[in-house]
Motif scaffolding. Structure first.
Motif, PDB file in Angstrom:
ATOM      1  N   SER A 106       2.440  -2.594  12.033  1.00 55.15           N
ATOM      2  CA  SER A 106       3.540  -2.421  11.074  1.00 55.15           C
ATOM      3  C   SER A 106       3.073  -1.587   9.887  1.00 55.15           C
ATOM      4  N   THR A 107       1.863  -1.851   9.426  1.00 58.39           N
ATOM      5  CA  THR A 107       1.312  -1.083   8.303  1.00 58.39           C
ATOM      6  C   THR A 107       1.254   0.401   8.648  1.00 58.39           C
ATOM      7  N   LEU A 108       0.796   0.708   9.858  1.00 59.14           N
ATOM      8  CA  LEU A 108       0.704   2.107  10.285  1.00 59.14           C
ATOM      9  C   LEU A 108       2.085   2.765  10.263  1.00 59.14           C
ATOM     10  N   LYS A 109       3.075   2.047  10.815  1.00 54.91           N
ATOM     11  CA  LYS A 109       4.443   2.589  10.872  1.00 54.91           C
ATOM     12  C   LYS A 109       5.031   2.748   9.478  1.00 54.91           C
ATOM     13  N   THR A 110       4.769   1.789   8.615  1.00 54.27           N
ATOM     14  CA  THR A 110       5.321   1.852   7.259  1.00 54.27           C
ATOM     15  C   THR A 110       4.740   3.052   6.506  1.00 54.27           C
ATOM     16  N   GLY A 111       3.480   3.340   6.755  1.00 57.82           N
ATOM     17  CA  GLY A 111       2.889   4.530   6.158  1.00 57.82           C
ATOM     18  C   GLY A 111       3.607   5.791   6.629  1.00 57.82           C
ATOM     19  N   GLU A 112       3.835   5.866   7.934  1.00 63.43           N
ATOM     20  CA  GLU A 112       4.516   7.053   8.484  1.00 63.43           C
ATOM     21  C   GLU A 112       5.935   7.163   7.926  1.00 63.43           C
ATOM     22  N   GLN A 113       6.620   6.048   7.884  1.00 60.97           N
ATOM     23  CA  GLN A 113       8.018   6.032   7.420  1.00 60.97           C
ATOM     24  C   GLN A 113       8.135   6.496   5.966  1.00 60.97           C
ATOM     25  N   ASN A 114       7.103   6.205   5.181  1.00 63.70           N
ATOM     26  CA  ASN A 114       7.165   6.508   3.750  1.00 63.70           C
ATOM     27  C   ASN A 114       6.286   7.697   3.350  1.00 63.70           C
ATOM     28  N   ASP A 115       5.774   8.393   4.356  1.00 62.15           N
ATOM     29  CA  ASP A 115       4.969   9.592   4.113  1.00 62.15           C
ATOM     30  C   ASP A 115       3.762   9.302   3.215  1.00 62.15           C
ATOM     31  N   VAL A 116       3.127   8.166   3.455  1.00 63.18           N
ATOM     32  CA  VAL A 116       1.855   7.841   2.809  1.00 63.18           C
ATOM     33  C   VAL A 116       0.900   7.478   3.943  1.00 63.18           C
ATOM     34  N   PRO A 117      -0.197   8.223   4.132  1.00 59.58           N
ATOM     35  CA  PRO A 117      -1.081   7.879   5.242  1.00 59.58           C
ATOM     36  C   PRO A 117      -1.827   6.570   4.981  1.00 59.58           C
ATOM     37  N   SER A 148       0.831  -1.217   0.000  1.00 59.00           N
ATOM     38  CA  SER A 148       0.000   0.000   0.000  1.00 59.00           C
ATOM     39  C   SER A 148       0.859   1.257   0.000  1.00 59.00           C
ATOM     40  N   ALA A 149       1.997   1.218   0.688  1.00 55.60           N
ATOM     41  CA  ALA A 149       2.899   2.369   0.665  1.00 55.60           C
ATOM     42  C   ALA A 149       3.400   2.604  -0.762  1.00 55.60           C
ATOM     43  N   PHE A 150       3.693   1.525  -1.449  1.00 53.69           N
ATOM     44  CA  PHE A 150       4.156   1.620  -2.843  1.00 53.69           C
ATOM     45  C   PHE A 150       3.045   2.176  -3.732  1.00 53.69           C
ATOM     46  N   LEU A 151       1.840   1.693  -3.538  1.00 57.33           N
ATOM     47  CA  LEU A 151       0.701   2.201  -4.308  1.00 57.33           C
ATOM     48  C   LEU A 151       0.515   3.699  -4.071  1.00 57.33           C
ATOM     49  N   GLY A 152       0.704   4.103  -2.814  1.00 52.70           N
ATOM     50  CA  GLY A 152       0.598   5.519  -2.480  1.00 52.70           C
ATOM     51  C   GLY A 152       1.628   6.371  -3.197  1.00 52.70           C
ATOM     52  N   LYS A 153       2.815   5.786  -3.418  1.00 47.68           N
ATOM     53  CA  LYS A 153       3.854   6.510  -4.158  1.00 47.68           C
ATOM     54  C   LYS A 153       3.455   6.647  -5.634  1.00 47.68           C
ATOM     55  N   ILE A 154       2.772   5.646  -6.170  1.00 49.11           N
ATOM     56  CA  ILE A 154       2.332   5.708  -7.568  1.00 49.11           C
ATOM     57  C   ILE A 154       1.228   6.752  -7.734  1.00 49.11           C
ATOM     58  N   LEU A 155       0.264   6.738  -6.808  1.00 51.95           N
ATOM     59  CA  LEU A 155      -0.947   7.546  -6.996  1.00 51.95           C
ATOM     60  C   LEU A 155      -0.874   8.917  -6.340  1.00 51.95           C
ATOM     61  N   GLY A 156      -0.040   9.059  -5.325  1.00 51.91           N
ATOM     62  CA  GLY A 156       0.031  10.329  -4.599  1.00 51.91           C
ATOM     63  C   GLY A 156      -0.628  10.199  -3.241  1.00 51.91           C
ATOM     64  N   LYS A 157       0.044  10.700  -2.209  1.00 50.95           N
ATOM     65  CA  LYS A 157      -0.424  10.440  -0.846  1.00 50.95           C
ATOM     66  C   LYS A 157      -1.753  11.119  -0.536  1.00 50.95           C
ATOM     67  N   ALA A 158      -2.043  12.229  -1.225  1.00 46.38           N
ATOM     68  CA  ALA A 158      -3.284  12.952  -0.928  1.00 46.38           C
ATOM     69  C   ALA A 158      -4.331  12.745  -2.024  1.00 46.38           C
ATOM     70  N   ASP A 159      -4.092  11.801  -2.932  1.00 45.53           N
ATOM     71  CA  ASP A 159      -5.004  11.587  -4.060  1.00 45.53           C
ATOM     72  C   ASP A 159      -5.982  10.450  -3.835  1.00 45.53           C
ATOM     73  N   ALA A 160      -5.746   9.647  -2.813  1.00 42.82           N
ATOM     74  CA  ALA A 160      -6.629   8.507  -2.559  1.00 42.82           C
ATOM     75  C   ALA A 160      -6.619   8.195  -1.066  1.00 42.82           C
ATOM     76  N   LEU A 161      -7.643   7.472  -0.633  1.00 48.25           N
ATOM     77  CA  LEU A 161      -7.665   6.917   0.719  1.00 48.25           C
ATOM     78  C   LEU A 161      -7.097   5.506   0.635  1.00 48.25           C
ATOM     79  N   TYR A 162      -6.142   5.209   1.502  1.00 46.52           N
ATOM     80  CA  TYR A 162      -5.517   3.886   1.510  1.00 46.52           C
ATOM     81  C   TYR A 162      -5.978   3.128   2.754  1.00 46.52           C
ATOM     82  N   LEU A 163      -6.944   2.247   2.573  1.00 43.84           N
ATOM     83  CA  LEU A 163      -7.427   1.406   3.663  1.00 43.84           C
ATOM     84  C   LEU A 163      -6.683   0.076   3.615  1.00 43.84           C
TER      85      LEU A 163
END
Lengths: 228, 125
Positions: free
Chosen positions: A84-95, A58-73
């Motif tokens: 871990s998912t929560l932390k990985t989002g923070e680490q990669n600046d994708v909520p 999901s972090a990778f998908l967020g990099k493709i689409l843009g962190k503020a362009d979609a909701l990542y559930l």
């Protein structure tokens, strides 16, 4: 080429309870990257990954689409994985928005034809039925791979909800191995739900013959298939 | 990270609980405001997926009265409205607390920003 998300915040101790990204994860990333143009053109607003584990995909998908362009559930049945998912989002600046849940259960009612990108890297390894049931009940790392009969026990349950979850333009990416009987999956989804599919990528990794399948509604813009 | 955008998509899924099972009511919550990148195109694209009445009533319960009772028609959203919507959906975080089903009263806990929506085997539909 997009870099693999930074997972340096996760340790071997985390990987005792959370599936560590491996070949199956990487082929999924490669498939999403291959489809990056199609995914961006679709302007997805709601992405849902089932069984997000480390959160790498999901972090990778967020990099493709843009962190503020979609909701990542992201759902996972394993508490360690949601953390871990929560932390990985923070680490990669994708909520990333993890929900501790089995498959999509608490979301199914509200996400009727609302999911634009659905992703599932399921427990696909053939095991005994009892082992797969126990692994899901245990809510730990075993649940990330033990797949029961044909490795399809958990996948089959999600497959029955895919059509009702996908938005009209929605895409569903599924990781599968040869033993899962890919022609049978594709046939079932077309006959039962009118979802067409294609193999985006396939690759041999050790004993596994990995496939990334993509499903969409039959009425889907056929140009999206051609762009790929 | 339970934001109201996620809360708006969660329903009770306990055995037999199929009506009046949404929205879940927040109880004993700890809130945090965290700035998020504003993207009006995202908000407009996401609005059809939102249950408006549930969003407005939930925001009001949490003390935010910035949203109108009626959702504006597509194409008529003002900047002021979109900024208010952005704040409510994307910037209010529930870190700790519970969500209670209005129908069966099942309690789903939120801990460290993660909602626990798991049910025991006998509670599953």
């Amino acid at each position: 080429m997009l870099p693999t998300p930074d997972l340096s915040h996760l340790t071997q101790k985390d990987y005792e309870h959370v599936y560590e990204p491996a070949e199956d994860t990487f082929i999924l990333l490669d498939a999403l990257e291959k489809d990056a143009g199609v995914l961006q053109e679709l302007k997805p607003r709601l992405c849902l990954e089932v069984g997000s584990g480390s959160g790498c995909v999901s972090a990778f998908l967020g990099k493709i689409l843009g962190k503020a362009d979609a909701l990542y559930l992201c759902t996972d049945i394993n508490l360690h994985a949601t953390q871990s998912t929560l932390k990985t989002g923070e680490q990669n600046d994708v909520p990333l928005n993890p929900v501790l849940a089995s498959l999509t259960r608490p979301l199914t009612a509200r996400l009727h034809h609302a999911v634009d990108i659905l992703i599932f890297n399921p427990p696909y390894v053939p095991t005994t039925t009892i082992e797969a049931v126990g692994a899901q009940a245990g809510r730990d790392i075993q649940g990330s791979w033990a797949g029961g009969n044909d490795g399809m026990q958990v996948t089959n349950e999600l497959l029955e909800s895919v059509e009702s979850l996908l938005s009209p333009q929605g895409l569903f990416y599924l990781v599968a191995v040869k033993q899962n009987n890919i022609p049978k999956i594709s046939h079932h989804m077309l006959e039962r739900y009118g979802l067409i599919s294609e193999v985006v990528l396939q690759r041999r990794a050790g004993r596994e013959h990995l496939h990334i399948l993509k499903f969409m509604h039959l009425w889907h813009d056929s140009h999206l298939l051609r762009v790929v | 990270m339970v934001r109201l955008i996620t809360h708006n998509l969660l329903a009770c899924h306990a055995k037999g609980c199929t009506t009046n099972n949404f929205p879940l009511a927040f109880r004993d919550v700890q809130l945090e405001n965290r700035e998020a990148e504003y993207n009006p195109e995202f908000l407009k694209g996401f609005m059809p997926k939102i249950e408006w009445n549930a969003l407005v009533s939930t925001a009001r319960e949490l003390g935010d009265v910035s949203l109108p009772a009626e959702c504006p028609e597509p194409g008529t959203e003002t900047d002021e409205f979109l900024h208010a919507l952005h704040h409510v959906l994307m910037e209010i975080h529930v870190e700790e607390g519970s969500m209670v089903c209005p129908n069966c009263q099942h309690v789903y806990r939120i801990s460290n920003g993660i909602p626990n929506m798991l049910l025991a085997e006998h509670e599953i539909k």
